[in-house]
Motif scaffolding. Structure first.
Motif, PDB file in Angstrom:
ATOM      1  N   VAL A  45       0.833  -1.202   0.000  1.00 53.24           N
ATOM      2  CA  VAL A  45       0.000   0.000   0.000  1.00 53.24           C
ATOM      3  C   VAL A  45       0.871   1.257   0.000  1.00 53.24           C
ATOM      4  O   VAL A  45       0.590   2.218  -0.717  1.00 53.24           O
ATOM      5  N   GLY A  46       1.949   1.243   0.780  1.00 50.92           N
ATOM      6  CA  GLY A  46       2.856   2.387   0.811  1.00 50.92           C
ATOM      7  C   GLY A  46       3.514   2.633  -0.529  1.00 50.92           C
ATOM      8  O   GLY A  46       3.647   3.778  -0.967  1.00 50.92           O
ATOM      9  N   TYR A  47       3.922   1.548  -1.197  1.00 49.97           N
ATOM     10  CA  TYR A  47       4.537   1.695  -2.520  1.00 49.97           C
ATOM     11  C   TYR A  47       3.527   2.229  -3.531  1.00 49.97           C
ATOM     12  O   TYR A  47       3.847   3.127  -4.310  1.00 49.97           O
ATOM     13  N   LEU A  48       2.319   1.716  -3.521  1.00 41.65           N
ATOM     14  CA  LEU A  48       1.284   2.196  -4.438  1.00 41.65           C
ATOM     15  C   LEU A  48       0.933   3.656  -4.155  1.00 41.65           C
ATOM     16  O   LEU A  48       0.711   4.436  -5.082  1.00 41.65           O
ATOM     17  N   TRP A  49       0.904   4.039  -2.877  1.00 42.47           N
ATOM     18  CA  TRP A  49       0.640   5.439  -2.523  1.00 42.47           C
ATOM     19  C   TRP A  49       1.755   6.334  -3.056  1.00 42.47           C
ATOM     20  O   TRP A  49       1.486   7.401  -3.610  1.00 42.47           O
ATOM     21  N   TYR A  50       3.007   5.885  -2.901  1.00 43.95           N
ATOM     22  CA  TYR A  50       4.145   6.658  -3.406  1.00 43.95           C
ATOM     23  C   TYR A  50       4.053   6.848  -4.913  1.00 43.95           C
ATOM     24  O   TYR A  50       4.235   7.949  -5.430  1.00 43.95           O
ATOM     25  N   ARG A  51       3.763   5.771  -5.651  1.00 37.89           N
ATOM     26  CA  ARG A  51       3.671   5.865  -7.112  1.00 37.89           C
ATOM     27  C   ARG A  51       2.526   6.780  -7.535  1.00 37.89           C
ATOM     28  O   ARG A  51       2.661   7.568  -8.473  1.00 37.89           O
ATOM     29  N   ALA A  52       1.388   6.674  -6.854  1.00 40.00           N
ATOM     30  CA  ALA A  52       0.235   7.508  -7.199  1.00 40.00           C
ATOM     31  C   ALA A  52       0.520   8.981  -6.919  1.00 40.00           C
ATOM     32  O   ALA A  52       0.202   9.850  -7.740  1.00 40.00           O
ATOM     33  N   MET A  53       1.135   9.278  -5.783  1.00 40.51           N
ATOM     34  CA  MET A  53       1.438  10.672  -5.449  1.00 40.51           C
ATOM     35  C   MET A  53       2.522  11.228  -6.368  1.00 40.51           C
ATOM     36  O   MET A  53       2.455  12.393  -6.782  1.00 40.51           O
ATOM     37  N   ARG A  54       3.507  10.420  -6.729  1.00 42.04           N
ATOM     38  CA  ARG A  54       4.542  10.883  -7.646  1.00 42.04           C
ATOM     39  C   ARG A  54       3.940  11.198  -9.011  1.00 42.04           C
ATOM     40  O   ARG A  54       4.246  12.227  -9.614  1.00 42.04           O
ATOM     41  N   TRP A  55       3.061  10.318  -9.482  1.00 41.02           N
ATOM     42  CA  TRP A  55       2.409  10.552 -10.770  1.00 41.02           C
ATOM     43  C   TRP A  55       1.588  11.833 -10.718  1.00 41.02           C
ATOM     44  O   TRP A  55       1.634  12.656 -11.638  1.00 41.02           O
ATOM     45  N   GLN A  56       0.850  12.009  -9.626  1.00 36.06           N
ATOM     46  CA  GLN A  56      -0.008  13.193  -9.502  1.00 36.06           C
ATOM     47  C   GLN A  56       0.828  14.465  -9.409  1.00 36.06           C
ATOM     48  O   GLN A  56       0.507  15.473 -10.043  1.00 36.06           O
ATOM     49  N   PHE A  57       1.896  14.447  -8.633  1.00 32.50           N
ATOM     50  CA  PHE A  57       2.743  15.638  -8.495  1.00 32.50           C
ATOM     51  C   PHE A  57       3.466  15.967  -9.797  1.00 32.50           C
ATOM     52  O   PHE A  57       3.651  17.131 -10.134  1.00 32.50           O
ATOM     53  N   GLU A  58       3.886  14.946 -10.550  1.00 29.59           N
ATOM     54  CA  GLU A  58       4.491  15.189 -11.863  1.00 29.59           C
ATOM     55  C   GLU A  58       3.456  15.794 -12.809  1.00 29.59           C
ATOM     56  O   GLU A  58       3.753  16.712 -13.573  1.00 29.59           O
ATOM     57  N   ARG A  59       2.244  15.294 -12.739  1.00 30.93           N
ATOM     58  CA  ARG A  59       1.163  15.780 -13.594  1.00 30.93           C
ATOM     59  C   ARG A  59       0.815  17.231 -13.286  1.00 30.93           C
ATOM     60  O   ARG A  59       0.510  18.014 -14.187  1.00 30.93           O
ATOM     61  N   MET A  60       0.882  17.607 -12.007  1.00 28.48           N
ATOM     62  CA  MET A  60       0.577  18.971 -11.585  1.00 28.48           C
ATOM     63  C   MET A  60       1.751  19.916 -11.791  1.00 28.48           C
ATOM     64  O   MET A  60       1.601  21.126 -11.611  1.00 28.48           O
ATOM     65  N   GLY A  61       2.919  19.387 -12.136  1.00 28.61           N
ATOM     66  CA  GLY A  61       4.091  20.220 -12.350  1.00 28.61           C
ATOM     67  C   GLY A  61       4.871  20.527 -11.093  1.00 28.61           C
ATOM     68  O   GLY A  61       5.751  21.392 -11.107  1.00 28.61           O
TER      69      GLY A  61
END
Length: 73
Positions: A45-61
């Protein structure tokens, strides 16, 4: 040398620990099998949360994209 992912990784570790502790408290069973299973699930769950937040932060710039970080020349 800037490390923009360090706070995100630390947040993922804290999220993993809190999620695992909450699930152990919620289940009410502290047998060794339950602790091992919840620790493995917490890591996933922690790894999936990290990947999701990284994707979202990259998407937001808010973080540099993977393509931009490697070829800055």
């Amino acid at each position: 040398m800037s490390r923009p992912l360090l706070p995100l990784k630390a947040g993922a570790i804290v999220f993993t620990l809190l999620w695992t502790a909450w699930m152990m408290w919620w289940s009410g069973s502290f047998s060794s099998a339950n602790v091992i299973i919840l620790a493995l699930c917490g890591a996933a769950v922690g790894y999936l949360w990290y990947r999701a937040m990284r994707w979202q932060f990259e998407r937001m710039g808010m973080l540099p994209r993977k393509d931009d970080a490697s070829g800055a020349s």
